[in-house]
Design a protein around this motif. Structure first.
Motif, PDB file in Angstrom:
ATOM      1  N   ILE A 177      56.726  20.502  51.165  1.00 18.43           N
ATOM      2  CA  ILE A 177      57.231  22.463  52.034  1.00 18.43           C
ATOM      3  C   ILE A 177      58.010  22.504  51.502  1.00 18.43           C
ATOM      4  N   GLY A 178      58.720  23.570  50.641  1.00 23.15           N
ATOM      5  CA  GLY A 178      59.823  23.651  51.056  1.00 23.15           C
ATOM      6  C   GLY A 178      59.526  25.392  49.707  1.00 23.15           C
ATOM      7  N   LEU A 179      61.730  26.104  49.025  1.00 19.48           N
ATOM      8  CA  LEU A 179      60.598  26.623  47.780  1.00 19.48           C
ATOM      9  C   LEU A 179      62.131  25.583  46.909  1.00 19.48           C
ATOM     10  N   ASN A 180      62.100  26.276  45.141  1.00 23.57           N
ATOM     11  CA  ASN A 180      62.752  25.764  44.622  1.00 23.57           C
ATOM     12  C   ASN A 180      64.259  25.049  45.171  1.00 23.57           C
ATOM     13  N   HIS A 181      65.014  23.802  45.071  1.00 18.19           N
ATOM     14  CA  HIS A 181      65.890  23.805  45.390  1.00 18.19           C
ATOM     15  C   HIS A 181      66.177  23.455  47.156  1.00 18.19           C
ATOM     16  N   LEU A 182      65.301  23.497  48.105  1.00 16.12           N
ATOM     17  CA  LEU A 182      64.777  24.119  49.706  1.00 16.12           C
ATOM     18  C   LEU A 182      63.478  23.518  49.765  1.00 16.12           C
ATOM     19  N   GLY A 183      63.334  22.336  49.964  1.00 17.49           N
ATOM     20  CA  GLY A 183      62.772  20.831  50.030  1.00 17.49           C
ATOM     21  C   GLY A 183      62.307  19.976  50.932  1.00 17.49           C
ATOM     22  N   TRP A 184      60.974  19.905  51.878  1.00 13.84           N
ATOM     23  CA  TRP A 184      61.632  18.643  52.155  1.00 13.84           C
ATOM     24  C   TRP A 184      59.404  17.484  51.881  1.00 13.84           C
ATOM     25  N   LEU A 185      59.895  16.710  51.881  1.00 12.74           N
ATOM     26  CA  LEU A 185      59.205  15.590  52.346  1.00 12.74           C
ATOM     27  C   LEU A 185      58.406  15.103  53.118  1.00 12.74           C
ATOM     28  N   ARG A 186      57.141  15.515  53.949  1.00 12.40           N
ATOM     29  CA  ARG A 186      57.483  15.099  55.998  1.00 12.40           C
ATOM     30  C   ARG A 186      56.150  13.754  56.299  1.00 12.40           C
ATOM     31  N   SER A 187      55.045  14.088  54.735  1.00 11.50           N
ATOM     32  CA  SER A 187      54.450  12.314  55.524  1.00 11.50           C
ATOM     33  C   SER A 187      54.361  11.988  53.860  1.00 11.50           C
ATOM     34  N   VAL A 188      53.754  11.309  54.151  1.00 12.17           N
ATOM     35  CA  VAL A 188      53.137  10.163  52.557  1.00 12.17           C
ATOM     36  C   VAL A 188      51.815   9.301  53.264  1.00 12.17           C
ATOM     37  N   ARG A 189      50.670   9.505  53.407  1.00 14.82           N
ATOM     38  CA  ARG A 189      49.538   8.459  53.852  1.00 14.82           C
ATOM     39  C   ARG A 189      48.891   7.954  52.267  1.00 14.82           C
ATOM     40  N   PRO A 211      51.909  23.102  58.746  1.00  8.72           N
ATOM     41  CA  PRO A 211      52.783  24.094  59.600  1.00  8.72           C
ATOM     42  C   PRO A 211      53.823  24.083  59.044  1.00  8.72           C
ATOM     43  N   LEU A 212      55.035  24.331  58.942  1.00  3.35           N
ATOM     44  CA  LEU A 212      56.237  25.094  58.678  1.00  3.35           C
ATOM     45  C   LEU A 212      57.231  24.623  59.901  1.00  3.35           C
ATOM     46  N   ALA A 213      58.087  23.312  60.024  1.00  5.82           N
ATOM     47  CA  ALA A 213      58.525  22.999  61.506  1.00  5.82           C
ATOM     48  C   ALA A 213      59.589  24.998  61.602  1.00  5.82           C
ATOM     49  N   LEU A 214      59.983  25.090  62.732  1.00 10.49           N
ATOM     50  CA  LEU A 214      61.281  26.740  63.171  1.00 10.49           C
ATOM     51  C   LEU A 214      62.149  26.101  62.295  1.00 10.49           C
ATOM     52  N   ASP A 215      62.631  25.017  62.408  1.00 11.89           N
ATOM     53  CA  ASP A 215      64.245  25.168  61.305  1.00 11.89           C
ATOM     54  C   ASP A 215      63.864  25.571  60.350  1.00 11.89           C
ATOM     55  N   GLN A 216      62.222  24.301  59.820  1.00 11.95           N
ATOM     56  CA  GLN A 216      62.518  24.634  58.370  1.00 11.95           C
ATOM     57  C   GLN A 216      62.129  26.144  57.537  1.00 11.95           C
ATOM     58  N   LEU A 217      60.879  26.861  58.561  1.00  6.77           N
ATOM     59  CA  LEU A 217      61.245  28.514  58.130  1.00  6.77           C
ATOM     60  C   LEU A 217      61.464  28.900  58.268  1.00  6.77           C
ATOM     61  N   GLY A 218      62.956  28.941  59.178  1.00  8.34           N
ATOM     62  CA  GLY A 218      64.278  29.724  59.379  1.00  8.34           C
ATOM     63  C   GLY A 218      64.919  29.463  58.254  1.00  8.34           C
ATOM     64  N   ARG A 219      64.791  28.783  58.036  1.00  3.55           N
ATOM     65  CA  ARG A 219      65.331  28.087  56.297  1.00  3.55           C
ATOM     66  C   ARG A 219      65.307  29.168  55.617  1.00  3.55           C
ATOM     67  N   ILE A 220      63.800  28.623  55.115  1.00  8.34           N
ATOM     68  CA  ILE A 220      63.117  29.335  53.480  1.00  8.34           C
ATOM     69  C   ILE A 220      63.582  30.878  53.859  1.00  8.34           C
ATOM     70  N   ALA A 221      62.800  31.463  55.522  1.00  9.08           N
ATOM     71  CA  ALA A 221      62.847  32.901  55.587  1.00  9.08           C
ATOM     72  C   ALA A 221      63.993  33.463  54.741  1.00  9.08           C
ATOM     73  N   THR A 222      65.477  32.729  55.513  1.00 10.90           N
ATOM     74  CA  THR A 222      67.246  33.969  55.495  1.00 10.90           C
ATOM     75  C   THR A 222      66.719  33.358  54.315  1.00 10.90           C
ATOM     76  N   LEU A 223      66.910  32.747  53.196  1.00 11.80           N
ATOM     77  CA  LEU A 223      67.184  32.417  51.608  1.00 11.80           C
ATOM     78  C   LEU A 223      65.605  33.117  51.054  1.00 11.80           C
ATOM     79  N   ARG A 224      64.540  33.309  51.444  1.00 10.54           N
ATOM     80  CA  ARG A 224      63.705  33.966  50.819  1.00 10.54           C
ATOM     81  C   ARG A 224      64.102  35.859  50.575  1.00 10.54           C
ATOM     82  N   ALA A 225      64.103  35.426  52.034  1.00 13.36           N
ATOM     83  CA  ALA A 225      64.509  37.630  52.183  1.00 13.36           C
ATOM     84  C   ALA A 225      65.777  37.906  51.488  1.00 13.36           C
TER      85      ALA A 225
END
Length: 443
Positions: free
Chosen positions: A188-200, A377-391
């Motif tokens: 999940i993320g934005l272009n050039h700002l994302g995270w691989l958080r799980s592999v099953r 769901p986005l972790a709080l730090d991930q949401l913060g980075r995404i929201a600030t950048l997208r704004a």
């Protein structure tokens, strides 16, 4: 089927054409560019590749797009000289000067969005049924702007997430790109700002084992760049561009110490390439040598070692584009990470983000296009980075479409790597002076 490549005189166009030579999907390719000389150079290189689709070149946008089934957009507004100004204005203020990250990326978007808006309107008029695959940087916000005109029929792509997924696939011995139900991952993320958080695999979580193993992390370029201890502590593998957010001071110092920005390097080396390629009997070999040099020096400011062979070959946006086109054209199912709208037919990718935000997430693609997959769901730090950048990017998009200097000032000021109205004002002044396109926008 007809493919139109916008920016057809670009250096990496032969990669796209080379990917098509083994596929019966496309039988006609039109290369569009504003530079006839560059178009002819790239056409000569393509002629030396194995036989593939029929190729034509054009400097007429509407004529090129007429009858298109797919449009591949990779335009660089302002050329390499524009990129240099993006980098140097920021560096002159002690800020990160990079093509897509930080104020340089915002300046790039500010002058690119009006052009891509015109491109989108032209596609809607002369090729309304075409699928547009956008690789024009900054890919996320440019795709979001084009969606205002083209809706779901424009999709953003990037090769960095697929490079990360391939590296993890090699470690696990399983192709994570397969559409098989036994394989699943969460990115999940934005272009050039994302995270691989799980592999099953077969329902068993496997990412934790990789994060706990130093020898495994040593095989993942992103972990080496950003720090093994950090990715282990945060429990996720970040996109490599997170380096610029987490090690900003080191990145700025490294660029300044090198004495030459990435834009200046490419302006010089690719300038020499185009000069040499027009005067040699083997432009293909000249291109291959220049390509190798370009790939080996990618993100050089972030490395204290030579780039490894497996990492040079790890991504490939031409592969992503071909897989996407093939799935849509044939109805075959493909799993890939794409830039798509947060809101889609099945709901939302993230309830924490507005509907129109373009997010970078795993999708299943078939004849109806991309189907974004459910993510945690986005972790709080991930949401913060995404929201600030997208704004910040949303303010820049508004400025690009309306000519509002105040919105541009706001966009520069609230970017997470600026965070200063005073610096935002200086950036706006500097970029307006450096770029005729931006000065014209505010005139």
């Amino acid at each position: 089927m007809k493919l139109v490549i916008l920016g057809g005189g670009g250096f990496r166009v032969p990669l796209v054409y080379g990917a098509l030579t083994g596929s019966p999907l496309i039988d006609e390719v039109t290369l569009y560019d504003s530079s006839t000389d560059r178009l002819r150079t790239i056409e000569r290189i393509i002629r030396q590749l194995p036989a593939g689709p029929r190729v034509t070149i054009s400097t007429d946008l509407a004529r090129s797009l007429t009858g298109a089934d797919f449009v591949f957009a990779a335009i660089r507004v302002g050329g390499a000289a524009g990129r240099i100004a993006d980098e140097r204005v920021a560096l002159g203020l002690g800020l990160l000067g990079q093509e897509t990250i930080g104020p340089g990326g915002l300046a790039y978007a500010l002058r690119t969005i009006p052009v891509m808006n015109h491109v989108a309107e032209t596609i809607a008029r002369v090729a309304p049924d075409a699928w547009t695959i956008n690789f024009t940087n900054p890919a996320g916000i440019v795709t979001q702007a084009m969606r205002r005109v083209l809706g779901d029929r424009v999709v953003g792509i990037c090769d960095t997430p697929i490079g990360l997924v391939k590296r993890v696939s090699r470690l696990l011995g399983v192709d994570l790109q397969t559409e098989e139900a036994r394989v699943d991952y969460d990115y999940i993320g934005l272009n050039h700002l994302g995270w691989l958080r799980s592999v099953r695999i077969d329902g068993v979580e496997r990412l934790g084992g990789i994060l706990a193993d130093d020898s495994a992390l040593d095989q993942i370029e992103e972990a080496r760049l950003i720090g093994k201890d950090w990715v282990r502590a945060t429990g996720a593998l970040p996109n490599e561009y997170l380096y610029y957010y987490l090690h900003t001071e080191e990145a700025v110092a490294s660029i300044l110490h090198g004495g030459q920005t990435r834009g200046e390097f490419l302006h010089a080396t690719q300038g020499r390439f185009y000069e040499a390629a027009c005067c040699t009997d083997s432009p293909l070999e000249t291109w291959r040598s220049a390509l190798r040099n370009r790939e080996e020096t990618y993100m050089a400011e972030a490395r204290d070692e030579d780039r490894r062979e497996e990492d040079v070959a790890g991504g490939g946006y031409q592969e992503v584009a071909l897989r996407l086109m093939t799935a849509i054209a044939t109805g075959s199912r493909e799993r890939m990470i794409l830039d798509v709208g947060n809101a889609h037919a099945r709901g939302r990718v993230s309830d924490a983000l507005p509907d129109d935000v373009v997010v970078e997430v795993p999708c299943i693609v078939d004849g109806d296009g991309p189907h974004p997959q459910q993510v945690a769901p986005l972790a709080l730090d991930q949401l913060g980075r995404i929201a600030t950048l997208r704004a910040s990017e949303a303010a820049i998009m508004d400025a690009a479409l309306t000519g509002s200097q105040n919105r541009a000032w706001e966009g520069f000021s609230i970017h997470p790597l600026v965070n200063s109205p005073a610096l935002g004002a200086k950036l706006l002044t500097g970029y307006t002076a450096a770029h005729p396109e931006i000065a014209s926008l505010f005139a």
